[in-house]
Motif scaffolding. Structure first.
Motif, mmCIF file in Angstrom:
data_model
loop_
_atom_site.group_PDB
_atom_site.id
_atom_site.type_symbol
_atom_site.label_atom_id
_atom_site.label_comp_id
_atom_site.label_asym_id
_atom_site.label_seq_id
_atom_site.Cartn_x
_atom_site.Cartn_y
_atom_site.Cartn_z
ATOM 1 N N PRO A 9 0.809 -1.224 0.000
ATOM 2 C CA PRO A 9 0.000 0.000 0.000
ATOM 3 C C PRO A 9 0.846 1.280 0.000
ATOM 4 O O PRO A 9 0.312 2.376 0.089
ATOM 5 N N THR A 10 2.186 1.136 -0.123
ATOM 6 C CA THR A 10 3.086 2.263 0.082
ATOM 7 C C THR A 10 3.681 2.773 -1.229
ATOM 8 O O THR A 10 4.404 2.041 -1.898
ATOM 9 N N PRO A 11 3.422 4.036 -1.587
ATOM 10 C CA PRO A 11 4.116 4.620 -2.735
ATOM 11 C C PRO A 11 5.603 4.741 -2.387
ATOM 12 O O PRO A 11 5.961 5.215 -1.306
ATOM 13 N N THR A 12 6.451 4.288 -3.297
ATOM 14 C CA THR A 12 7.868 4.131 -2.987
ATOM 15 C C THR A 12 8.755 4.580 -4.141
ATOM 16 O O THR A 12 8.459 4.298 -5.296
ATOM 17 N N TYR A 13 9.846 5.249 -3.800
ATOM 18 C CA TYR A 13 10.929 5.483 -4.751
ATOM 19 C C TYR A 13 11.949 4.392 -4.508
ATOM 20 O O TYR A 13 12.346 4.154 -3.354
ATOM 21 N N VAL A 14 12.372 3.729 -5.573
ATOM 22 C CA VAL A 14 13.381 2.677 -5.449
ATOM 23 C C VAL A 14 14.589 3.079 -6.275
ATOM 24 O O VAL A 14 14.481 3.336 -7.469
ATOM 25 N N GLY A 15 15.725 3.134 -5.590
ATOM 26 C CA GLY A 15 16.986 3.389 -6.267
ATOM 27 C C GLY A 15 17.749 2.092 -6.392
ATOM 28 O O GLY A 15 17.742 1.258 -5.481
ATOM 29 N N HIS A 16 18.401 1.896 -7.540
ATOM 30 C CA HIS A 16 19.171 0.675 -7.770
ATOM 31 C C HIS A 16 20.544 1.038 -8.316
ATOM 32 O O HIS A 16 20.676 1.915 -9.160
ATOM 33 N N LYS A 17 21.560 0.375 -7.775
ATOM 34 C CA LYS A 17 22.885 0.426 -8.381
ATOM 35 C C LYS A 17 23.648 -0.830 -7.998
ATOM 36 O O LYS A 17 23.348 -1.480 -6.999
ATOM 37 N N ARG A 18 24.609 -1.171 -8.810
ATOM 38 C CA ARG A 18 25.428 -2.343 -8.583
ATOM 39 C C ARG A 18 26.748 -1.892 -7.981
ATOM 40 O O ARG A 18 27.347 -0.927 -8.436
ATOM 41 N N VAL A 19 27.188 -2.577 -6.932
ATOM 42 C CA VAL A 19 28.470 -2.287 -6.306
ATOM 43 C C VAL A 19 29.248 -3.586 -6.158
ATOM 44 O O VAL A 19 28.666 -4.666 -6.094
ATOM 45 N N MET A 20 30.551 -3.458 -6.105
ATOM 46 C CA MET A 20 31.397 -4.627 -5.870
ATOM 47 C C MET A 20 31.750 -4.664 -4.392
ATOM 48 O O MET A 20 32.207 -3.669 -3.826
ATOM 49 N N HIS A 21 31.485 -5.791 -3.763
ATOM 50 C CA HIS A 21 31.830 -5.965 -2.351
ATOM 51 C C HIS A 21 33.142 -6.736 -2.323
ATOM 52 O O HIS A 21 33.165 -7.964 -2.435
ATOM 53 N N TRP A 22 34.259 -6.003 -2.203
ATOM 54 C CA TRP A 22 35.582 -6.599 -2.332
ATOM 55 C C TRP A 22 35.921 -7.637 -1.266
ATOM 56 O O TRP A 22 36.560 -8.643 -1.582
ATOM 57 N N PRO A 23 35.540 -7.445 -0.008
ATOM 58 C CA PRO A 23 35.925 -8.474 0.971
ATOM 59 C C PRO A 23 35.401 -9.873 0.636
ATOM 60 O O PRO A 23 36.047 -10.871 0.941
ATOM 61 N N THR A 24 34.225 -9.950 -0.003
ATOM 62 C CA THR A 24 33.665 -11.262 -0.327
ATOM 63 C C THR A 24 33.726 -11.551 -1.825
ATOM 64 O O THR A 24 33.276 -12.607 -2.269
ATOM 65 N N LEU A 25 34.253 -10.608 -2.599
ATOM 66 C CA LEU A 25 34.362 -10.736 -4.059
ATOM 67 C C LEU A 25 33.008 -11.045 -4.710
ATOM 68 O O LEU A 25 32.914 -11.896 -5.595
ATOM 69 N N THR A 26 31.986 -10.360 -4.239
ATOM 70 C CA THR A 26 30.656 -10.540 -4.816
ATOM 71 C C THR A 26 30.150 -9.218 -5.373
ATOM 72 O O THR A 26 30.506 -8.142 -4.904
ATOM 73 N N SER A 27 29.320 -9.356 -6.374
ATOM 74 C CA SER A 27 28.647 -8.203 -6.952
ATOM 75 C C SER A 27 27.324 -8.033 -6.208
ATOM 76 O O SER A 27 26.521 -8.959 -6.156
ATOM 77 N N MET A 28 27.131 -6.866 -5.617
ATOM 78 C CA MET A 28 25.916 -6.620 -4.846
ATOM 79 C C MET A 28 25.035 -5.625 -5.594
ATOM 80 O O MET A 28 25.518 -4.620 -6.095
ATOM 81 N N HIS A 29 23.770 -5.933 -5.657
ATOM 82 C CA HIS A 29 22.788 -5.007 -6.205
ATOM 83 C C HIS A 29 22.097 -4.347 -5.018
ATOM 84 O O HIS A 29 21.445 -5.022 -4.225
ATOM 85 N N VAL A 30 22.291 -3.046 -4.892
ATOM 86 C CA VAL A 30 21.715 -2.304 -3.779
ATOM 87 C C VAL A 30 20.412 -1.665 -4.266
ATOM 88 O O VAL A 30 20.409 -0.910 -5.233
ATOM 89 N N PHE A 31 19.329 -2.028 -3.622
ATOM 90 C CA PHE A 31 18.016 -1.459 -3.899
ATOM 91 C C PHE A 31 17.611 -0.667 -2.655
ATOM 92 O O PHE A 31 17.268 -1.260 -1.639
ATOM 93 N N THR A 32 17.688 0.654 -2.729
ATOM 94 C CA THR A 32 17.304 1.494 -1.598
ATOM 95 C C THR A 32 15.897 1.997 -1.851
ATOM 96 O O THR A 32 15.640 2.650 -2.865
ATOM 97 N N ALA A 33 14.989 1.683 -0.936
ATOM 98 C CA ALA A 33 13.576 2.057 -1.082
ATOM 99 C C ALA A 33 13.238 3.164 -0.097
ATOM 100 O O ALA A 33 13.671 3.132 1.050
ATOM 101 N N ILE A 34 12.460 4.139 -0.573
ATOM 102 C CA ILE A 34 11.998 5.232 0.277
ATOM 103 C C ILE A 34 10.497 5.314 0.119
ATOM 104 O O ILE A 34 9.994 5.716 -0.936
ATOM 105 N N GLY A 35 9.786 4.873 1.155
ATOM 106 C CA GLY A 35 8.328 4.854 1.108
ATOM 107 C C GLY A 35 7.726 5.804 2.118
ATOM 108 O O GLY A 35 8.336 6.119 3.141
ATOM 109 N N HIS A 36 6.527 6.253 1.810
ATOM 110 C CA HIS A 36 5.804 7.163 2.694
ATOM 111 C C HIS A 36 4.574 6.439 3.206
ATOM 112 O O HIS A 36 3.674 6.122 2.424
#
Length: 166
Positions: free
Chosen positions: A28-55
């Motif tokens: 039921p929440t209108p949301t802005y979702v931001g997405h970007k890909r980052v490299m997490h070097w300590p674990t050598l994994t590619s992380m997709h960060v989805f930051t959501a801002i809902g009201h």
């Protein structure tokens, strides 16, 4: 600030920090979702960060755990590239903006362990628009602790100059 102004400032900050931002409806929440890909070097994994801002437009929708679960599901479903767990994963900080908080809401967010799924970690962030503050889980993450710094940096970069912790 009003909740709408707070959401607007946070969404603009996502764009400024390199996220691709779109507006969606999560439950039921209108949301802005931001997405970007980052490299997490300590674990050598590619992380997709989805930051959501809902009201949360109504107090009955201010359930941070349900919102964070819904954001984590959305992020896992919309992650591009390889399937979850094949050297890729999802981090999903979920900011839920409310006009004001009470002690019970703050206690729940501070004490409840954030949700997780296989190769996906969520983080509940409760934003009190009236006081310009945010609160997140205060304990140690048992599973996925290697990603705490990445989640913390994302939350700090999104809130810098807009909101104060606590």
């Amino acid at each position: 600030m009003t909740p709408e102004e707070t959401v607007g400032h946070l969404a603009a900050r996502l764009h400024e920090t390199g996220f691709t931002v779109q507006q969606v409806q999560i439950g039921p929440t209108p949301t802005y979702v931001g997405h970007k890909r980052v490299m997490h070097w300590p674990t050598l994994t590619s992380m997709h960060v989805f930051t959501a801002i809902g009201h949360a437009t109504h107090p009955q929708y201010a359930d941070t755990a349900a919102y964070t679960h819904a954001v984590l599901h959305y992020a896992s479903k919309h992650k591009p590239g390889l399937p979850l767990g094949l050297q890729t994963g999802v981090l999903a900080p979920a900011f839920l903006v409310v006009p004001a908080t009470d002690d019970a809401m703050r206690h729940i967010v501070a004490e409840r362990m954030p949700p997780r799924r296989f190769a996906a970690i969520g983080e509940s962030v409760l934003v009190d628009a009236h006081y310009g503050r945010y609160l997140r889980h205060q304990g140690r993450r048992l599973v996925g602790g290697a990603y705490n710094k990445t989640i913390s940096r994302t939350i700090e970069a999104t809130t810098a100059g807009i909101l104060l912790p606590g």
